[in-house]
Enzyme design. Structure first.
Site, PDB file in Angstrom:
ATOM      1  N   THR A  45     -25.250 -29.775  33.394  1.00 51.85           N
ATOM      2  CA  THR A  45     -23.895 -29.787  33.943  1.00 51.85           C
ATOM      3  C   THR A  45     -23.294 -31.191  33.858  1.00 51.85           C
ATOM      4  O   THR A  45     -22.076 -31.332  33.807  1.00 51.85           O
ATOM      5  CB  THR A  45     -23.910 -29.310  35.403  1.00 51.85           C
ATOM      6  N   SER A 136     -37.542 -43.004  30.376  1.00 53.03           N
ATOM      7  CA  SER A 136     -36.706 -43.860  29.524  1.00 53.03           C
ATOM      8  C   SER A 136     -35.602 -44.515  30.349  1.00 53.03           C
ATOM      9  O   SER A 136     -35.367 -45.722  30.239  1.00 53.03           O
ATOM     10  CB  SER A 136     -36.129 -43.067  28.346  1.00 53.03           C
ATOM     11  N   ASP A 180     -29.633 -39.064  34.925  1.00 52.44           N
ATOM     12  CA  ASP A 180     -30.915 -39.753  35.111  1.00 52.44           C
ATOM     13  C   ASP A 180     -30.694 -41.180  35.604  1.00 52.44           C
ATOM     14  O   ASP A 180     -31.297 -41.626  36.584  1.00 52.44           O
ATOM     15  CB  ASP A 180     -31.699 -39.792  33.794  1.00 52.44           C
TER      16      ASP A 180
HETATM   17  C1  GLA Z   1     -31.742 -34.916  30.345  1.00 54.34           C
HETATM   18  C2  GLA Z   1     -30.491 -35.784  30.235  1.00 54.34           C
HETATM   19  C3  GLA Z   1     -29.573 -35.589  31.431  1.00 54.34           C
HETATM   20  C4  GLA Z   1     -29.295 -34.099  31.681  1.00 54.34           C
HETATM   21  C5  GLA Z   1     -30.591 -33.295  31.649  1.00 54.34           C
HETATM   22  C6  GLA Z   1     -30.340 -31.801  31.708  1.00 54.34           C
HETATM   23  O1  GLA Z   1     -32.514 -35.341  31.435  1.00 54.34           O
HETATM   24  O2  GLA Z   1     -30.859 -37.140  30.135  1.00 54.34           O
HETATM   25  O3  GLA Z   1     -28.385 -36.308  31.253  1.00 54.34           O
HETATM   26  O4  GLA Z   1     -28.354 -33.605  30.771  1.00 54.34           O
HETATM   27  O5  GLA Z   1     -31.371 -33.565  30.506  1.00 54.34           O
HETATM   28  O6  GLA Z   1     -29.771 -31.460  32.928  1.00 54.34           O
END
Ligand code: GLA
Length: 393
Positions: A45, A136, A180
């Site tokens: 999202t 990361s 993240d």
């Molecule tokens: C990875 C990406 C995030 C997000 C998730 C899925 O962790 O780095 O930005 O899009 O996947 O929710």
């Protein structure tokens, strides 16, 4: 690494052992940290400008370092012992190592106009890599704190998160969203973090104190993740373009109501329709989860998690058989209140909200049933929601 070797003093000892010059300046050695993250709900999202609810977790990456004035960043991974480095301010092509995340962060910080310092340091981690817990982003944030040195504390955590996201998007080459880096920069102990990915407003949502977060690592490789992630993004863009042609007021899948999605369905490619349906329904589940956590209504949280997992499997197509097996095993254990895959999928981890008394039974069930079903070795990781990146000494 071992918890005792991860204590700030032990990390300083490790640096002194490698750099005799550091012995004389021991008191000046700084230690910075950045946590991993687990997403409670709101998957994919962020890249569609909707809502996410991750938490920073107490599995983390730390750097002990001394600033230098030679403009060179040099880090030794412990306990492995490999040393990698680069010169600030010079073009450095990616080479596929963990240093890409550090060099990418240096590049993005410089681009944003920040002055950086060279350093000699050691880097250690209790955060599993390639498990979908955003190691990361944690390398990006912890190295930002080290290279900025005392200036790091003067930058808003959300601003730092956006710079690190830019490193990931433009230097490393994954078109990931802000979730993240946001969770790992802004985290609040004991809470999940609600972010509106359009307005960038956020707030902490307390996790009930009688609930333990348990991360279950499927131990399955996530080889296709990078290309499949970018492909999912492209499919969402395709759906958005079709819907925008019908309703120009829409600028992101976040704006699409279930009614509008159904009205546009005949014009949509069937795969793009299902991808969009996941995003449209997932935003609603984030809102329901936040309200239910605040009301202590864990039954509703459990329903939202289960529905999210099915939507990610059947509409979004990112749930591997291993993730499915792990959720099924966990959900059968009394006292497991909510279970779903977490992160980008294609392997990696599940997130579980568990009554403290039931953690042992969950561990027993997973260690007994998961290897039998998949041939893989799982990891059971009870975690706490923790604060975002910062300095320890
Ligand atoms: C990875 C990406 C995030 C997000 C998730 C899925 O962790 O780095 O930005 O899009 O996947 O929710």
């Amino acid at each position: 690494m071992r918890p005792s070797a991860f204590e700030p003093d032990a990390l300083v000892d490790a640096l002194v052992a490698l750099e005799p010059a550091a012995a004389a300046r021991r008191a000046e050695v700084r230690v910075v940290r950045a946590p991993g993250r687990v997403n409670l709900i709101g998957e994919y999202t962020d890249v569609n400008l909707g809502f996410v609810l991750p938490a920073a977790i107490d599995l983390e990456i730390r750097i002990a370092y001394l600033p230098t004035d030679d403009g060179r960043v040099e880090l030794t991974r412990i306990p492995e012992g490999d040393t990698l480095g680069f010169q600030l301010g010079l073009d450095r092509p990616k080479d596929g190592t963990w240093l890409d995340y550090v060099a990418g962060t240096a590049w993005a910080l410089a681009e944003a106009g920040h002055r950086l310092s060279g350093l000699r340091g050691v880097i250690g981690s209790t955060l599993p890599t390639s498990a979908g817990l955003s190691s990361s982003a944690a390398i990006e944030l912890v190295s930002a704190w080290a290279m900025l040195d005392s200036l790091a504390a003067t930058i808003e955590p959300l601003t730092l998160a956006r710079i690190c996201q830019r490193a990931e998007n433009a230097y490393v080459g994954v078109q990931s969203g802000l979730m993240d880096q946001f969770a790992e920069a802004c985290g609040v102990a004991g809470s999940a973090m609600l972010l509106d990915c359009r307005s960038l407003e956020w707030r902490a949502v307390r996790i009930p104190s009688d609930v333990t977060i348990v991360v279950l690592d499927t131990g399955s490789p996530r080889k296709l993740e990078r290309s499949a992630y970018n492909e999912r993004r492209a499919q969402c863009e395709e759906a958005l373009a079709t819907i925008m042609a019908e309703d120009p007021t829409v600028t992101a899948l976040r704006d699409v109501t279930p009614g509008l999605l159904e009205a546009t369905r005949p014009a949509l490619d069937p795969v793009a329709y299902r991808r969009a349906r996941h995003i449209v329904t997932e935003d609603g589940r984030v809102a329901r989860t936040v309200a239910a956590l605040e009301a202590g209504d864990m039954g509703t949280v459990g329903e939202a998690f289960a529905a999210s997992h099915l939507s990610l499997r059947d509409d979004f197509g990112v749930v591997s058989p291993e993730l499915d097996a792990m959720v099924e095993i966990a959900a059968s254990v009394p006292g497991v209140l909510a279970a779903r895959m977490t992160g980008a999928g294609f392997g990696g981890c599940t997130v579980n909200l568990v009554l403290p008394d039931a953690v042992a039974a969950l561990r027993t069930a997973v260690e007994r049933d998961y290897p039998a079903r998949t041939g893989l070795t799982p990891r059971v990781l009870p975690v706490h929601a923790t604060d975002g990146a910062g300095r320890l000494r």
